[in-house]
Design a protein around this motif. Sequence first.
Motif, PDB file in Angstrom:
ATOM      1  N   VAL A  46     -30.779  38.524  27.713  1.00  0.00           N
ATOM      2  CA  VAL A  46     -31.217  37.106  28.175  1.00  0.00           C
ATOM      3  C   VAL A  46     -31.206  36.007  27.072  1.00  0.00           C
ATOM      4  CG1 VAL A  46     -33.304  35.898  29.181  1.00  0.00           C
ATOM      5  CG2 VAL A  46     -32.678  37.927  30.145  1.00  0.00           C
ATOM      6  N   VAL A  47     -31.893  36.365  25.933  1.00  0.00           N
ATOM      7  CA  VAL A  47     -31.900  35.606  24.832  1.00  0.00           C
ATOM      8  C   VAL A  47     -30.505  34.905  24.420  1.00  0.00           C
ATOM      9  CG1 VAL A  47     -32.443  35.706  22.318  1.00  0.00           C
ATOM     10  CG2 VAL A  47     -34.199  36.179  23.989  1.00  0.00           C
ATOM     11  N   TRP A  48     -29.444  36.069  24.266  1.00  0.00           N
ATOM     12  CA  TRP A  48     -28.305  35.565  23.753  1.00  0.00           C
ATOM     13  C   TRP A  48     -27.588  34.761  24.669  1.00  0.00           C
ATOM     14  CZ3 TRP A  48     -26.577  35.387  19.123  1.00  0.00           C
ATOM     15  CH2 TRP A  48     -27.130  36.284  18.005  1.00  0.00           C
ATOM     16  N   ALA A  49     -27.674  35.204  26.225  1.00  0.00           N
ATOM     17  CA  ALA A  49     -26.990  34.293  27.209  1.00  0.00           C
ATOM     18  C   ALA A  49     -27.543  32.866  27.063  1.00  0.00           C
ATOM     19  CB  ALA A  49     -27.126  34.929  28.526  1.00  0.00           C
ATOM     20  N   ALA A  50     -28.881  32.675  27.112  1.00  0.00           N
ATOM     21  CA  ALA A  50     -29.555  31.356  26.752  1.00  0.00           C
ATOM     22  C   ALA A  50     -29.238  30.488  25.816  1.00  0.00           C
ATOM     23  CB  ALA A  50     -31.059  31.532  26.788  1.00  0.00           C
ATOM     24  N   GLY A  51     -28.732  31.261  24.395  1.00  0.00           N
ATOM     25  CA  GLY A  51     -28.284  30.669  23.392  1.00  0.00           C
ATOM     26  C   GLY A  51     -26.912  30.319  23.443  1.00  0.00           C
ATOM     27  N   ALA A  52     -26.274  31.201  24.035  1.00  0.00           N
ATOM     28  CA  ALA A  52     -24.728  30.719  24.273  1.00  0.00           C
ATOM     29  C   ALA A  52     -24.614  29.695  25.227  1.00  0.00           C
ATOM     30  CB  ALA A  52     -23.882  31.777  24.934  1.00  0.00           C
ATOM     31  N   ALA A  53     -25.621  29.412  26.314  1.00  0.00           N
ATOM     32  CA  ALA A  53     -25.449  28.246  27.204  1.00  0.00           C
ATOM     33  C   ALA A  53     -25.754  26.984  26.490  1.00  0.00           C
ATOM     34  CB  ALA A  53     -26.397  28.647  28.361  1.00  0.00           C
ATOM     35  N   GLN A  54     -26.983  27.207  25.422  1.00  0.00           N
ATOM     36  CA  GLN A  54     -27.182  25.860  24.731  1.00  0.00           C
ATOM     37  C   GLN A  54     -26.142  25.532  23.632  1.00  0.00           C
ATOM     38  OE1 GLN A  54     -29.730  23.833  24.773  1.00  0.00           O
ATOM     39  NE2 GLN A  54     -30.181  24.853  26.625  1.00  0.00           N
ATOM     40  N   GLY A  55     -25.402  26.565  23.067  1.00  0.00           N
ATOM     41  CA  GLY A  55     -24.149  26.433  22.213  1.00  0.00           C
ATOM     42  C   GLY A  55     -22.962  25.581  22.974  1.00  0.00           C
ATOM     43  N   LEU A  56     -22.953  26.309  24.264  1.00  0.00           N
ATOM     44  CA  LEU A  56     -21.806  25.442  24.990  1.00  0.00           C
ATOM     45  C   LEU A  56     -22.370  23.958  25.404  1.00  0.00           C
ATOM     46  CD1 LEU A  56     -19.152  25.892  26.583  1.00  0.00           C
ATOM     47  CD2 LEU A  56     -20.590  26.481  28.555  1.00  0.00           C
ATOM     48  N   SER A  57     -23.338  23.690  25.794  1.00  0.00           N
ATOM     49  CA  SER A  57     -23.624  22.255  26.246  1.00  0.00           C
ATOM     50  C   SER A  57     -23.580  21.452  24.902  1.00  0.00           C
ATOM     51  CB  SER A  57     -25.397  22.522  26.361  1.00  0.00           C
ATOM     52  OG  SER A  57     -25.498  23.184  27.740  1.00  0.00           O
ATOM     53  N   ILE A  58     -24.165  21.818  23.532  1.00  0.00           N
ATOM     54  CA  ILE A  58     -24.113  21.083  22.259  1.00  0.00           C
ATOM     55  C   ILE A  58     -22.248  20.755  22.248  1.00  0.00           C
ATOM     56  CG2 ILE A  58     -24.182  20.958  19.842  1.00  0.00           C
ATOM     57  CD1 ILE A  58     -27.051  22.335  20.444  1.00  0.00           C
ATOM     58  N   GLY A  59     -21.551  21.737  22.365  1.00  0.00           N
ATOM     59  CA  GLY A  59     -20.290  21.701  22.107  1.00  0.00           C
ATOM     60  C   GLY A  59     -19.434  20.689  23.016  1.00  0.00           C
ATOM     61  N   MET A  60     -19.818  20.618  24.384  1.00  0.00           N
ATOM     62  CA  MET A  60     -19.233  19.986  25.220  1.00  0.00           C
ATOM     63  C   MET A  60     -19.887  18.335  24.886  1.00  0.00           C
ATOM     64  SD  MET A  60     -17.353  21.556  27.509  1.00  0.00           S
ATOM     65  CE  MET A  60     -16.845  22.542  26.048  1.00  0.00           C
ATOM     66  N   MET A  61     -20.729  18.217  24.795  1.00  0.00           N
ATOM     67  CA  MET A  61     -21.400  17.069  24.349  1.00  0.00           C
ATOM     68  C   MET A  61     -20.703  16.483  23.111  1.00  0.00           C
ATOM     69  SD  MET A  61     -23.225  15.397  26.656  1.00  0.00           S
ATOM     70  CE  MET A  61     -23.499  16.200  28.192  1.00  0.00           C
ATOM     71  N   GLY A  62     -20.696  17.334  22.228  1.00  0.00           N
ATOM     72  CA  GLY A  62     -19.986  17.037  21.024  1.00  0.00           C
ATOM     73  C   GLY A  62     -18.485  16.577  21.052  1.00  0.00           C
ATOM     74  N   LEU A  63     -17.946  17.177  22.101  1.00  0.00           N
ATOM     75  CA  LEU A  63     -16.489  16.711  22.330  1.00  0.00           C
ATOM     76  C   LEU A  63     -16.573  15.494  23.059  1.00  0.00           C
ATOM     77  CD1 LEU A  63     -14.677  20.123  23.528  1.00  0.00           C
ATOM     78  CD2 LEU A  63     -14.337  18.568  21.540  1.00  0.00           C
ATOM     79  N   VAL A  64     -17.261  15.145  24.084  1.00  0.00           N
ATOM     80  CA  VAL A  64     -17.439  13.781  24.719  1.00  0.00           C
ATOM     81  C   VAL A  64     -18.043  12.877  23.546  1.00  0.00           C
ATOM     82  CG1 VAL A  64     -19.054  12.453  26.192  1.00  0.00           C
ATOM     83  CG2 VAL A  64     -18.422  14.761  26.864  1.00  0.00           C
ATOM     84  N   PHE A  65     -18.685  13.062  22.665  1.00  0.00           N
ATOM     85  CA  PHE A  65     -18.935  12.064  21.523  1.00  0.00           C
ATOM     86  C   PHE A  65     -17.951  11.825  20.857  1.00  0.00           C
ATOM     87  CE2 PHE A  65     -20.622  11.336  17.265  1.00  0.00           C
ATOM     88  CZ  PHE A  65     -21.349  10.229  17.520  1.00  0.00           C
ATOM     89  N   ASP A  66     -17.124  12.737  20.181  1.00  0.00           N
ATOM     90  CA  ASP A  66     -15.882  12.646  19.267  1.00  0.00           C
ATOM     91  C   ASP A  66     -14.745  12.380  19.895  1.00  0.00           C
ATOM     92  OD1 ASP A  66     -17.522  13.119  16.937  1.00  0.00           O
ATOM     93  OD2 ASP A  66     -17.080  15.072  16.653  1.00  0.00           O
TER      94      ASP A  66
END
Length: 99
Positions: free
Chosen positions: A66-86
């Motif tokens: 559960v913890v690693w799935a939540a962490g992976a989802a947060q990492g994906l969100s930050i990555g996607m927003m970073g791509l939108v930003f850059d």
Amino acid sequence: MSLSEYTFKRVLNMQTIGIVINLVVLAGAVSTAMGLVGLFASGEWKRLTREMEEFESEKAAYVMTVVWAAGAAQGLSIGMMGLVFDVSFVFSNAVSVVA
């Protein structure tokens, strides 16, 4: 994602990575709070212990999953927003579809 790009460039008029991280963290905090309210309001929290015990491995493996799935989802969100930003929301959507 296109609305996020519009917000970054037109509304906030600040283009720093700190804004991106704040946006993702705040959205994650709100969705977590809403999920917890739903979990407790529906009474599903009573079944979590049984679900943990029915997990094929031990309880620690369930918690780690559960913890690693939540962490992976947060990492994906930050990555996607970073791509939108850059780059742009179109490229971010393309990467999201491939992923």
